[in-house]
Design an enzyme around this catalytic site. Structure first.
Site, mmCIF file in Angstrom:
data_model
loop_
_atom_site.group_PDB
_atom_site.id
_atom_site.type_symbol
_atom_site.label_atom_id
_atom_site.label_comp_id
_atom_site.label_asym_id
_atom_site.label_seq_id
_atom_site.Cartn_x
_atom_site.Cartn_y
_atom_site.Cartn_z
ATOM 1 N N TYR A 256 0.837 -1.203 0.000
ATOM 2 C CA TYR A 256 0.000 0.000 0.000
ATOM 3 C C TYR A 256 0.873 1.255 0.000
ATOM 4 C CZ TYR A 256 -3.769 3.178 1.471
ATOM 5 O OH TYR A 256 -4.683 4.204 1.546
ATOM 6 N N GLY A 259 2.972 1.350 -2.989
ATOM 7 C CA GLY A 259 2.032 1.448 -4.116
ATOM 8 C C GLY A 259 1.574 2.886 -4.304
ATOM 9 N N GLY A 290 -1.382 1.672 22.306
ATOM 10 C CA GLY A 290 -2.358 2.730 22.012
ATOM 11 C C GLY A 290 -1.759 4.129 22.078
HETATM 12 O O1 LIG Z 1 -9.008 -2.621 -7.046
HETATM 13 C C1 LIG Z 1 -9.848 -1.902 -6.508
HETATM 14 C C2 LIG Z 1 -9.933 -1.729 -5.118
HETATM 15 C C3 LIG Z 1 -10.911 -0.928 -4.591
HETATM 16 N N1 LIG Z 1 -11.802 -0.309 -5.399
HETATM 17 C C4 LIG Z 1 -12.853 0.541 -4.851
HETATM 18 O O2 LIG Z 1 -12.249 1.681 -4.257
HETATM 19 C C5 LIG Z 1 -13.119 2.174 -3.232
HETATM 20 C C6 LIG Z 1 -12.311 2.463 -1.991
HETATM 21 O O3 LIG Z 1 -13.199 2.957 -1.013
HETATM 22 P P1 LIG Z 1 -13.218 2.516 0.515
HETATM 23 O O4 LIG Z 1 -14.558 2.837 1.071
HETATM 24 O O5 LIG Z 1 -12.728 1.102 0.673
HETATM 25 O O6 LIG Z 1 -12.087 3.431 1.150
HETATM 26 P P2 LIG Z 1 -11.987 5.015 1.231
HETATM 27 O O7 LIG Z 1 -13.086 5.683 0.496
HETATM 28 O O8 LIG Z 1 -11.766 5.380 2.641
HETATM 29 O O9 LIG Z 1 -10.612 5.227 0.426
HETATM 30 C C7 LIG Z 1 -10.114 6.485 0.161
HETATM 31 O O10 LIG Z 1 -9.151 6.853 1.108
HETATM 32 C C8 LIG Z 1 -7.969 6.063 1.132
HETATM 33 C C9 LIG Z 1 -7.304 6.022 -0.212
HETATM 34 O O11 LIG Z 1 -6.237 5.108 -0.208
HETATM 35 C C10 LIG Z 1 -8.267 5.582 -1.263
HETATM 36 O O12 LIG Z 1 -7.626 5.661 -2.513
HETATM 37 C C11 LIG Z 1 -9.483 6.449 -1.230
HETATM 38 O O13 LIG Z 1 -10.442 5.967 -2.096
HETATM 39 C C12 LIG Z 1 -14.191 1.074 -3.023
HETATM 40 O O14 LIG Z 1 -15.394 1.484 -3.598
HETATM 41 C C13 LIG Z 1 -13.619 -0.127 -3.737
HETATM 42 O O15 LIG Z 1 -14.603 -1.036 -4.199
HETATM 43 C C14 LIG Z 1 -11.739 -0.468 -6.768
HETATM 44 O O16 LIG Z 1 -12.548 0.087 -7.509
HETATM 45 N N2 LIG Z 1 -10.757 -1.256 -7.300
#
Ligand SMILES: O=c1ccn([C@@H]2O[C@H](COP(=O)(O)OP(=O)(O)O[C@H]3OC[C@@H](O)[C@H](O)[C@H]3O)[C@@H](O)[C@H]2O)c(=O)[nH]1
Length: 403
Positions: A256, A259, A290
């Site tokens: 991550y 990445g 904590g």
């Molecule tokens: O390979 C992937 C992985 C994930 N996703 C989508 O990306 C979205 C990520 O949303 P989440 O609710 O899990 O997380 P967040 O909205 O908190 O993330 C946010 O803040 C952290 C950053 O690293 C993320 O890039 C940002 O989207 C999800 O809708 C998930 O389905 C993809 O479309 N492709």
């Protein structure tokens, strides 16, 4: 034969043998051609009309002060300006180019909404962003593979002609005609990004490359949501955007951290984009002693910052976060105070490479975007809970609002 053809019309006309010339009427010399033109040359009049209209629209707006100066409002520009600018290299800001255009904009024609892609738009941050963009009149295409995102987060836009949802994994190329790209798609929490580390880094690298390629191809402005994890376990506190971080490149978090760092590298290599400090969510479970610190911001503050960054002319990383710094134990206690006094705090062994402290330096965002967070943790936590209740249980009474 030839003369027959030439005179055929005369042959069909009745010949009045008793013809005597009528007295000369001078006004007929004027009205006859007009009648003739009206009857036979209608096309000419259509052309004349087009020329007059063209001259009108060419000269009238450019003589008005609002259209001829560089203070032309971005809001008032028609979509064609954005389309025309799509030929410029990706690192030029289309918004800046539009602002400096001398607009020959037909009076009374309003700017059409933008066409915007939000990858990861079915996720937590993404869906809040989509709500704002749709509310202000833009057309939004959500691209999401639903790894952690939920259809329910965007379902209230179904049926809206300005909303589209595409199930698509960003590691595969995608071609769309858009003006702006918010690239959020990524597994965002340790549980999710460690689930398949190779896929996580692939999403960050290949997914970001694909979206940058799309941005370059169609001339769209691009925004990457990065994360404070790019600072790793920071040796500088608070962290400025100029800090390069202290990241373990081969640890369990690096799929991550590295990445996102590579995604930032790619974004800057395309000479565009911006990093943001993303919102983090922590469970009441406390890892380690904590004492490690984190900063939290309410999602509406983040979305406001994302939009300001997209609409402005800046390039490069920006910390969008709340500098309020809490230890994990303090966070758990605030959750108890503001949400559930009976909530239990559960200690677990800490995860590898967990950063000791994290706090964004947001002076760049304050100076250049005029942005700062408005909702502190104590105010934001209950709002977040009601927002989740509303999303999960559809509880209308619990609708979260920020004053
Ligand atoms: O390979 C992937 C992985 C994930 N996703 C989508 O990306 C979205 C990520 O949303 P989440 O609710 O899990 O997380 P967040 O909205 O908190 O993330 C946010 O803040 C952290 C950053 O690293 C993320 O890039 C940002 O989207 C999800 O809708 C998930 O389905 C993809 O479309 N492709």
């Amino acid at each position: 034969m030839g003369s027959e053809l030439i005179f055929r019309g005369h042959e069909t006309q009745p010949v009045d043998d008793a013809y005597s010339p009528k007295p000369h009427k001078p006004w007929l010399t004027v009205t006859r051609p007009i009648h003739y033109m009206l009857r036979e040359q209608r096309l000419l009049f259509v052309l004349l009309g087009v020329i007059i209209a063209t001259l009108f629209f060419t000269f009238v707006p450019s003589s008005s002060p609002s259209a001829s100066s560089s203070s032309v409002s971005y809001e008032s520009l028609p979509i064609s300006y954005f389309e025309r600018e799509s030929k410029i290299p990706a690192y030029h800001h289309r918004v800046a180019a539009a602002v400096h255009s001398v607009g020959k904009v037909p009076l009374g024609i309003k700017r059409k909404g933008l066409r915007i892609v939000v990858t990861g738009g079915a996720g937590f941050v993404g869906s809040h962003l989509v709500d704002r963009l749709i509310a202000r009149g833009d057309s939004v295409i959500v691209v999401d593979n639903f790894f952690t995102g939920r259809k329910e987060n965007v379902m209230h836009h179904f049926g809206n002609p300005r909303f589209e949802l595409i199930r698509h994994d960003v590691v595969e190329p995608l071609l769309l005609e858009v003006d702006q790209i918010y690239h959020l798609a990524c597994p965002a929490s340790p549980v999710h990004y460690k689930f398949n580390p190779v896929k996580t880094i692939k999403t960050n690298v290949v997914g970001t490359l694909n979206m940058l390629g799309l941005a370059k191809r169609v001339g769209a402005r691009f925004l990457l949501t990065s994360t404070s994890e790019v600072y790793g376990d920071p040796l500088q506190h608070p962290q400025k955007e100029t800090y390069w971080g202290n990241v373990n490149p081969i640890g369990v978090r690096s799929c991550y951290d590295e990445g996102k760092r590579t995604a930032e590298t790619l974004t800057m290599d395309y000479h565009r984009g911006a990093g943001v400090e993303a919102l983090r969510k922590e469970p009441l479970t406390v890892y380690g002693d904590g004492k490690q610190t984190r900063s939290f911001q309410y999602v509406s503050d983040l979305v406001e910052g994302l939009i300001r960054l997209m609409e402005g002319e800046h390039v490069g990383p920006f910390n969008l976060g709340n500098p309020g710094e809490f230890t994990m134990l303090e966070l758990a206690k605030v959750v108890q105070e503001t949400i559930d006094p009976d909530a239990r705090i559960e200690y677990r062994p800490n995860t590898e490479d967990d950063p000791h402290k994290r706090k964004p330096d947001i002076s760049r965002a304050k100076d250049q975007l005029g942005w700062e967070p408005k909702v502190d943790l104590r105010k934001g936590l209950p709002l977040m809970v009601s927002d989740f209740r509303q999303r999960i249980f559809g509880d209308q009474k619990e609708k979260a609002t920020v004053a």
